[in-house]
Design an enzyme around this catalytic site. Structure first.
Site, PDB file in Angstrom:
ATOM      1  N   ASP A   1      -5.648  15.242  -2.080  1.00  0.00           N
ATOM      2  CA  ASP A   1      -6.080  14.729  -0.990  1.00  0.00           C
ATOM      3  C   ASP A   1      -5.666  15.587   0.476  1.00  0.00           C
ATOM      4  OD1 ASP A   1      -3.201  14.373  -1.179  1.00  0.00           O
ATOM      5  OD2 ASP A   1      -3.212  12.341  -1.414  1.00  0.00           O
TER       6      ASP A   1
ATOM      7  N   ASN B   1       4.593   2.188  -2.646  1.00  0.00           N
ATOM      8  CA  ASN B   1       3.620   1.076  -2.973  1.00  0.00           C
ATOM      9  C   ASN B   1       2.734   1.107  -4.291  1.00  0.00           C
ATOM     10  OD1 ASN B   1       1.570   2.635  -2.091  1.00  0.00           O
ATOM     11  ND2 ASN B   1       1.211   1.644  -0.204  1.00  0.00           N
TER      12      ASN B   1
ATOM     13  N   HIS C   1       0.715   3.837  -4.506  1.00  0.00           N
ATOM     14  CA  HIS C   1      -0.317   4.734  -4.500  1.00  0.00           C
ATOM     15  C   HIS C   1      -0.531   5.675  -5.415  1.00  0.00           C
ATOM     16  CE1 HIS C   1       1.118   6.668  -0.517  1.00  0.00           C
ATOM     17  NE2 HIS C   1       1.008   7.547  -1.521  1.00  0.00           N
TER      18      HIS C   1
ATOM     19  N   GLU D   1      -4.832   3.405  -1.880  1.00  0.00           N
ATOM     20  CA  GLU D   1      -3.844   2.425  -1.459  1.00  0.00           C
ATOM     21  C   GLU D   1      -3.964   1.313  -2.419  1.00  0.00           C
ATOM     22  OE1 GLU D   1      -1.266   3.415   0.076  1.00  0.00           O
ATOM     23  OE2 GLU D   1      -1.569   4.293   1.916  1.00  0.00           O
TER      24      GLU D   1
HETATM   25  C1  GLP Z   1       1.775  10.833  -0.345  1.00  0.00           C
HETATM   26  C2  GLP Z   1       0.651  11.588  -0.958  1.00  0.00           C
HETATM   27  C3  GLP Z   1       0.845  11.479  -2.385  1.00  0.00           C
HETATM   28  C4  GLP Z   1       2.370  11.275  -2.900  1.00  0.00           C
HETATM   29  C5  GLP Z   1       3.089  10.310  -2.352  1.00  0.00           C
HETATM   30  C6  GLP Z   1       4.551  10.065  -2.767  1.00  0.00           C
HETATM   31  O1  GLP Z   1       1.421  10.200   0.851  1.00  0.00           O
HETATM   32  N1  GLP Z   1      -0.560  11.292  -0.435  1.00  0.00           N
HETATM   33  O2  GLP Z   1      -0.020  12.320  -3.196  1.00  0.00           O
HETATM   34  O3  GLP Z   1       2.361  11.499  -4.119  1.00  0.00           O
HETATM   35  O4  GLP Z   1       2.540   9.987  -1.159  1.00  0.00           O
HETATM   36  O5  GLP Z   1       4.964  11.267  -1.780  1.00  0.00           O
HETATM   37  P1  GLP Z   1       6.491  11.474  -1.894  1.00  0.00           P
HETATM   38  O6  GLP Z   1       6.459  12.576  -3.154  1.00  0.00           O
HETATM   39  O7  GLP Z   1       6.917  12.500  -0.650  1.00  0.00           O
HETATM   40  O8  GLP Z   1       7.497  10.590  -2.245  1.00  0.00           O
END
Ligand code: GLP
Length: 261
Positions: free
Chosen positions: A67, A136, A138, A143
């Protein structure tokens, strides 16, 4: 779903790096799907170490990131293109022309999404997709309630995600509210999936993803449909699982060729 619980995130990241390194050693021109966020940082450090100390060769590897924020150029220090360059690409011998991150500044975002899908297809599909998990539930930026069959598209970020990720932008106002992301259908097309989730903030999302119903309200639960999904947890993120002992038992009874360590 293969559930691997380790005492700490550190051990989970080293295990994840081993799995990826094995894929690259077995198939030097592997196509890797990559993720950003805090979770895979230690795993990337370990891949860098393996490259440096063990000669792990990325010269023929191709990558596709999950992404990118809409509106952030590659030079922006919070763009995912920048993140990948700083945290992995510039430390290994990867050919940058073989690395792909959706372009959040493309004049026609929908055309960019369609072309991203075509590039993945032209590369022969993704051999292993690395994932983190949002608080959440995702995956990528898919989402809750997004279609479980979605393809790469423009998504609106949830308020929870904005809250979780805005600190690094300095303020909520400075953070993009939209992103391009591989869809859940795109992710499920990968031949193999490796998801990492650590820490107490992920407990509920992990519980739903692994043991809850398959439901769009928890995008990670779509992994239940995948024939080869591996989930690496630490004790904190696994704390809400009802069948943790079962997963540990299965892990302990693996045949030698089923083990990673
Ligand atoms: C982000 C990314 C995801 C990631 C998630 C968790 O927003 N788009 O690909 O896995 O949130 O983030 P973190 O690893 O910092 O907890």
């Amino acid at each position: 779903m293969e559930i691997l619980i380790r005492d700490y995130a550190e051990a989970g990241c080293l295990l994840g790096a081993k799995i990826i390194a094995r894929v690259v050693r077995e198939k030097p021109d592997a196509v890797l799907g990559l993720a950003t966020g805090r979770t895979p940082l230690r795993l990337y450090q370990e891949l860098i170490r393996m490259h440096r100390d063990e000669g792990l060769d990325f010269s023929r590897v191709m990558t596709f990131n999950l992404d990118e924020y809409v509106g952030l150029p590659a030079t922006h220090d919070q763009s995912y293109r920048y993140f990948m360059r700083e945290n992995l690409f510039r430390h290994i011998n990867i050919d940058l022309t073989r690395t792909h991150v959706p372009d959040g500044t493309a004049p026609d975002l929908h055309a960019e999404c369609r072309s991203y899908e075509k590039k993945i297809e032209a590369a022969g599909g993704i051999d292993l997709q690395l994932l983190g998990l949002g608080r959440n539930g995702h995956i990528g930026f898919n989402e809750p309630t997004g279609s479980l069959r979605s393809r790469t598209w423009v998504k609106i970020l949830s308020e929870q995600t904005l809250k979780d990720n805005s600190a690094v932008f300095g303020s909520l106002a400075a953070m993009p509210k939209h992103a391009l992301t591989m869809g859940i259908g795109t992710i499920l097309d990968a031949r193999r999936i490796l998801l990492l989730a650590f820490g107490p903030a992920k407990v509920r999302a992990v519980e739903h993803m692994v043991e809850g119903p398959l439901a769009a309200i928890c995008p990670g639960s779509a992994l239940q449909l995948h024939p080869r999904a591996t989930v690496i947890l630490d004790e904190n993120s696994a704390a809400g699982l009802h069948y943790a002992d079962h997963y540990r038992w299965i892990d302990s009874q693996k045949l030698p060729w089923q083990r990673y360590e």
